[in-house]
Motif scaffolding. Structure first.
Motif, PDB file in Angstrom:
ATOM      1  N   ARG A   1     -60.943  58.727  19.291  1.00  0.00           N
ATOM      2  CA  ARG A   1     -60.447  57.655  19.867  1.00  0.00           C
ATOM      3  C   ARG A   1     -59.336  58.099  20.850  1.00  0.00           C
ATOM      4  NH1 ARG A   1     -62.437  53.313  18.296  1.00  0.00           N
ATOM      5  NH2 ARG A   1     -63.126  52.926  16.137  1.00  0.00           N
ATOM      6  N   ILE A   2     -58.561  58.800  20.550  1.00  0.00           N
ATOM      7  CA  ILE A   2     -57.308  59.343  21.303  1.00  0.00           C
ATOM      8  C   ILE A   2     -58.073  60.317  22.676  1.00  0.00           C
ATOM      9  CG2 ILE A   2     -55.418  60.650  21.592  1.00  0.00           C
ATOM     10  CD1 ILE A   2     -54.401  59.998  18.827  1.00  0.00           C
TER      11      ILE A   2
ATOM     12  N   LYS B   1     -60.037  58.269  25.004  1.00  0.00           N
ATOM     13  CA  LYS B   1     -59.113  56.701  25.075  1.00  0.00           C
ATOM     14  C   LYS B   1     -60.108  55.680  24.797  1.00  0.00           C
ATOM     15  CE  LYS B   1     -56.050  58.545  28.541  1.00  0.00           C
ATOM     16  NZ  LYS B   1     -56.164  59.789  28.635  1.00  0.00           N
ATOM     17  N   GLN B   2     -60.814  55.649  23.607  1.00  0.00           N
ATOM     18  CA  GLN B   2     -61.871  54.721  23.344  1.00  0.00           C
ATOM     19  C   GLN B   2     -61.125  54.033  21.911  1.00  0.00           C
ATOM     20  OE1 GLN B   2     -65.160  53.812  24.401  1.00  0.00           O
ATOM     21  NE2 GLN B   2     -65.088  52.113  22.776  1.00  0.00           N
ATOM     22  N   TRP B   3     -60.349  52.903  22.199  1.00  0.00           N
ATOM     23  CA  TRP B   3     -59.610  52.186  21.220  1.00  0.00           C
ATOM     24  C   TRP B   3     -60.309  51.172  20.297  1.00  0.00           C
ATOM     25  CZ3 TRP B   3     -56.294  55.601  21.593  1.00  0.00           C
ATOM     26  CH2 TRP B   3     -55.877  56.062  22.808  1.00  0.00           C
TER      27      TRP B   3
END
Length: 158
Positions: free
Chosen positions: A40-41, A44-46
């Motif tokens: 996710r980090i 940048k896929q939250w």
């Protein structure tokens, strides 16, 4: 093994085997969770279970979506481990042999780790650990349920 509660009433430790196995399973669960967080980090896929750029990539065994793969590893672990702990706790509360339970939980832990590390994360997500982990986990569940039923057979009149 007892501890005191309240006014000094001794209370026995009721699930020492099950309790002992919470540490390795929890450490591995945190490790799997951190893999998801890393993806996710990194991308940048939250939210969601796939990367935005890989929405059309589901079912691609040669190059799986890394967020989806790590999420499935995490979820597969969460789908099986709680029920295994319930079965183990019930067996332990009904007088199961501590050595048998320790070996069973060690085998189950190895099966779950093997399912992820040698299976889902193997070549084309189809490593040998995947079927061994799946069928071994099912065998563990069936055997532990049968063992527990055996432990309480007197309840059924046998």
């Amino acid at each position: 093994m007892t501890s005191t509660v309240g006014l000094g009433v001794p209370v026995p430790k009721m699930l020492p085997i099950t309790g002992a196995w919470t540490l390795p399973f929890t450490v591995y669960l945190i490790f799997l969770s951190n893999r998801v967080v890393y993806q996710r980090i990194k991308h940048k896929q939250w939210i969601g279970d796939q990367l935005k750029s890989d929405k059309d990539n589901s079912g691609n065994f040669e190059n799986p979506d890394p967020l989806f793969l790590d999420g499935r590893c995490h979820l597969n672990f969460l789908e099986n481990v709680p029920y295994a702990f319930i079965l183990t706790a019930i067996a332990e509360l009904n007088g199961a042999d501590s050595t048998t339970l320790n070996y069973a939980m060690a085998a189950f832990f190895a099966l779950r780790v093997g399912h992820v590390e040698l299976g889902l994360r193997g070549k084309d997500t189809l490593g040998a650990g995947r079927p061994i982990g799946i069928f071994g986990s099912q065998g563990f569940m069936a055997a532990m349920a049968a063992y527990t039923a055996y432990l309480v057979k007197g309840h059924w009149g046998y």
